[in-house]
Design a protein around this motif. Structure first.
Motif, short mmCIF file in Angstrom:
data_model
loop_
_atom_site.label_atom_id
_atom_site.label_comp_id
_atom_site.label_asym_id
_atom_site.label_seq_id
_atom_site.Cartn_x
_atom_site.Cartn_y
_atom_site.Cartn_z
N GLU A 1 7.61 -2.85 -5.48
CA GLU A 1 6.20 -3.24 -5.62
C GLU A 1 5.93 -4.27 -6.49
O GLU A 1 5.22 -5.26 -6.08
N SER A 2 6.63 -4.55 -7.54
CA SER A 2 6.48 -5.85 -8.70
C SER A 2 6.98 -6.97 -8.02
O SER A 2 6.48 -8.07 -8.03
N GLU B 1 0.75 -1.05 0.00
CA GLU B 1 -0.12 0.02 -0.01
C GLU B 1 1.01 1.28 0.07
O GLU B 1 0.49 2.43 -0.66
N ILE B 2 1.92 1.23 0.74
CA ILE B 2 2.81 2.28 0.64
C ILE B 2 3.42 2.71 -0.62
O ILE B 2 3.56 3.65 -1.13
N GLU B 3 3.80 1.49 -1.34
CA GLU B 3 4.41 1.67 -2.70
C GLU B 3 3.42 2.30 -3.59
O GLU B 3 3.76 2.85 -4.46
N ARG B 4 2.30 1.90 -3.52
CA ARG B 4 1.17 2.02 -4.39
C ARG B 4 1.03 3.42 -4.33
O ARG B 4 0.47 4.29 -5.33
N ALA B 5 0.87 3.85 -2.93
CA ALA B 5 0.58 5.35 -2.61
C ALA B 5 1.45 6.29 -3.06
O ALA B 5 1.24 7.54 -3.52
N ALA B 6 2.78 5.83 -3.13
CA ALA B 6 4.05 6.91 -3.59
C ALA B 6 4.04 6.79 -5.17
O ALA B 6 4.66 7.91 -5.47
#
Length: 198
Positions: free
Chosen positions: A110-111, A94-99
């Motif tokens: 993320e991948s 979620e942190i990676e997606r938000a960034a």
């Protein structure tokens, strides 16, 4: 009296010249093979240490999931895997997606996390091998683990569970420890007695 040696003469003798070999000589080939072998051994040791650390983390998770007394039921073991083990990277994802900004490709982290999560959930669907925390002797033996030596884990009994059939499990490794072997032998002899009676 013998003449004393000058400092200059001793300095040249002590420092040996490095021998230079022809690039296509046998000695040069020997040295390159030796260097290549050393490189390979170092990489093998580093890979072994990484694998050892991953396994110690995996088994450490289940070690900390043990109840203070008694064993887990099969339902509780499934609950731990689904609600804790498979969701341990959700927060980081979620942190990676938000960034990530809109329209940008996924980051490498993320991948990798998504791939790992997908692989583990597929493994759980088809059959996930875990330490048998439903077996009392196995749990008692597992509680004596020092959380460092991964070779100790080979003594324990393992089961394979899956999300496809949560009510059943298969003993994948019966365990090599003496207490587990005695227990297995008692079950075998008891079932053998029952077969003779019928």
């Amino acid at each position: 009296m013998a003449p004393s040696k000058t400092g200059k003469a001793t300095a040249t003798k002590s420092s040996k010249k490095e021998k230079i070999f022809h690039p296509q000589s046998r000695k040069a080939d020997q040295l390159s093979r030796k260097a290549l072998r050393k490189e390979k051994l170092v990489s093998l040791v580093s890979n072994r240490n990484k694998k050892h650390d991953m396994l110690a983390d995996f088994y450490g998770f289940f070690y900390h999931s043990l109840p203070a007394e008694g064993t887990l039921t099969l339902e509780e073991l499934h609950h731990i895997i689904v609600d804790v083990w498979l969701q341990r990277y959700d927060e980081e994802l979620e942190i990676e997606r938000a960034a990530r900004r809109k329209g940008r490709p996924k980051s490498v982290k993320e991948s990798k996390l998504e791939e790992l999560k997908l692989r583990e959930s597929e493994q759980y669907r088809t059959g996930f091998e875990v330490i048998d925390l439903t077996h009392p002797e196995n749990v008692a033996l597992f509680q004596t683990w020092d959380q460092k030596e991964v070779a100790f884990i080979d003594l324990l009994r393992f089961i394979r569970i899956s999300s496809a059939s949560p009510a059943t499990f298969v003993v994948s490794r019966p365990g090599k420890h003496l207490s587990l072997i005695k227990d297995e032998a008692a079950i075998q002899s008891h079932s053998g007695d029952m077969e003779l009676d019928s």
